[in-house]
Design a protein around this motif. Sequence first.
Motif, PDB file in Angstrom:
ATOM      1  N   ASN A  67       0.899  -1.238  -0.028  1.00 19.08           N
ATOM      2  CA  ASN A  67      -0.161   0.051   0.006  1.00 19.08           C
ATOM      3  C   ASN A  67       1.012   1.247  -0.061  1.00 19.08           C
ATOM      4  O   ASN A  67       0.937   1.952   1.284  1.00 19.08           O
ATOM      5  CB  ASN A  67      -0.704   0.150   1.208  1.00 19.08           C
ATOM      6  CG  ASN A  67      -1.995   1.100   1.239  1.00 19.08           C
ATOM      7  OD1 ASN A  67      -2.109   1.639   0.273  1.00 19.08           O
ATOM      8  ND2 ASN A  67      -2.369   1.464   2.395  1.00 19.08           N
ATOM      9  N   PRO A  68       1.506   1.598  -0.966  1.00 23.49           N
ATOM     10  CA  PRO A  68       2.452   2.526  -1.170  1.00 23.49           C
ATOM     11  C   PRO A  68       1.797   3.881  -0.922  1.00 23.49           C
ATOM     12  O   PRO A  68       0.671   4.261  -1.379  1.00 23.49           O
ATOM     13  CB  PRO A  68       2.993   2.401  -2.710  1.00 23.49           C
ATOM     14  CG  PRO A  68       2.907   1.248  -3.217  1.00 23.49           C
ATOM     15  CD  PRO A  68       1.689   0.644  -2.384  1.00 23.49           C
ATOM     16  N   ALA A  69       2.451   4.767  -0.412  1.00 20.18           N
ATOM     17  CA  ALA A  69       2.034   6.135   0.032  1.00 20.18           C
ATOM     18  C   ALA A  69       2.575   7.160  -0.838  1.00 20.18           C
ATOM     19  O   ALA A  69       2.227   8.291  -1.076  1.00 20.18           O
ATOM     20  CB  ALA A  69       2.249   6.667   1.314  1.00 20.18           C
ATOM     21  N   THR A  70       3.263   6.692  -1.725  1.00 18.72           N
ATOM     22  CA  THR A  70       3.985   7.414  -2.790  1.00 18.72           C
ATOM     23  C   THR A  70       3.753   6.982  -4.284  1.00 18.72           C
ATOM     24  O   THR A  70       3.568   5.806  -4.340  1.00 18.72           O
ATOM     25  CB  THR A  70       5.281   7.720  -2.511  1.00 18.72           C
ATOM     26  OG1 THR A  70       6.167   6.643  -2.747  1.00 18.72           O
ATOM     27  CG2 THR A  70       5.650   8.269  -1.366  1.00 18.72           C
ATOM     28  N   GLU A  71       3.998   8.152  -4.960  1.00 19.63           N
ATOM     29  CA  GLU A  71       4.220   7.492  -6.660  1.00 19.63           C
ATOM     30  C   GLU A  71       5.635   7.140  -6.866  1.00 19.63           C
ATOM     31  O   GLU A  71       6.577   7.290  -6.027  1.00 19.63           O
ATOM     32  CB  GLU A  71       4.095   8.734  -7.547  1.00 19.63           C
ATOM     33  CG  GLU A  71       2.880   9.520  -7.273  1.00 19.63           C
ATOM     34  CD  GLU A  71       2.704  10.846  -8.359  1.00 19.63           C
ATOM     35  OE1 GLU A  71       2.507  10.762  -9.442  1.00 19.63           O
ATOM     36  OE2 GLU A  71       3.053  11.759  -7.526  1.00 19.63           O
ATOM     37  N   TYR A  72       5.760   6.188  -7.639  1.00 16.38           N
ATOM     38  CA  TYR A  72       7.169   5.650  -7.996  1.00 16.38           C
ATOM     39  C   TYR A  72       7.218   5.320  -9.823  1.00 16.38           C
ATOM     40  O   TYR A  72       6.289   4.910 -10.121  1.00 16.38           O
ATOM     41  CB  TYR A  72       7.481   4.628  -7.386  1.00 16.38           C
ATOM     42  CG  TYR A  72       6.551   3.282  -7.326  1.00 16.38           C
ATOM     43  CD1 TYR A  72       6.959   2.408  -8.211  1.00 16.38           C
ATOM     44  CD2 TYR A  72       5.451   2.995  -6.763  1.00 16.38           C
ATOM     45  CE1 TYR A  72       6.098   1.086  -8.366  1.00 16.38           C
ATOM     46  CE2 TYR A  72       4.751   2.117  -6.630  1.00 16.38           C
ATOM     47  CZ  TYR A  72       4.955   0.941  -7.655  1.00 16.38           C
ATOM     48  OH  TYR A  72       4.273  -0.233  -7.421  1.00 16.38           O
ATOM     49  N   ASP A  73       8.327   5.331 -10.191  1.00 14.33           N
ATOM     50  CA  ASP A  73       8.417   5.136 -11.779  1.00 14.33           C
ATOM     51  C   ASP A  73       9.562   3.824 -11.682  1.00 14.33           C
ATOM     52  O   ASP A  73       9.588   3.484 -12.988  1.00 14.33           O
ATOM     53  CB  ASP A  73       9.206   6.298 -12.403  1.00 14.33           C
ATOM     54  CG  ASP A  73      10.268   6.947 -11.937  1.00 14.33           C
ATOM     55  OD1 ASP A  73      11.021   6.338 -11.047  1.00 14.33           O
ATOM     56  OD2 ASP A  73      10.585   7.978 -12.474  1.00 14.33           O
TER      57      ASP A  73
END
Length: 237
Positions: A67-73
């Motif tokens: 459940n990531p709290a951030t965007e990531y690429d």
Amino acid sequence: MPLKPRPLHLTADHVARIPVIEDPGQPNYPGIRVATDADYNAEVARIMDTAPAGDFWIFALSSLIWNPATEYDQQRIAVANGWHRSFCLFDQRWRGNPKQPGLMMCLDRGGSCRSIAYRIPTGTIKANMDKLVRREMSMVPNAFPGRWIKVATAEGPLTALAFAINRKSTRYVGGLTLAERADRLAQAHGWKGSMAEYVLSTVQKLEEYGIHDRNLWQIQRMVAERIDHHYPPHREV
């Protein structure tokens, strides 16, 4: 390529048997208070001011994996040497309550931890840190402040932001055996859900990545056994 996940002892059926409770309210931890906007802003500034040059990586340990709290690429499997996963953070609200406190997971010193590192897209770091800090730091002083650690990946070494327990915090719980931790994890429930759900979600996601955490695997088995004992499955007569 990740291996096919193995069947777990702990299942969604076990999680569904844990009694749901209402929000127990803000806990009263000695010497700790609720974080304010000023606290959040100061922590974001500290993290960004101490960040290494180049890409901005986060070492995800447990809930940040599923459940990531951030965007990531970009993401990579990473190993943090000198650190291990530990259910060591005393919790009376999020996934525990005053009668049945939970034990949230943090990095603790010693051993080795294999997990996932995420890269935050350039140009979005401040906005993503605002979200992440508000999720990870509900109270101050923070029992698990963000810090920069070295991790190894197949593509080369990285410096990543990780959340490691402060052993001087009054919320730190050390010295428990796996069985003692499982005793707490099998029954604790807070306003965000149960500890059993937290354990299941974490080990499921790690297994999907082909990451086998031996202690976590033993704990999920122990938690399932204890739930079967305390909350036996309903059987039709």
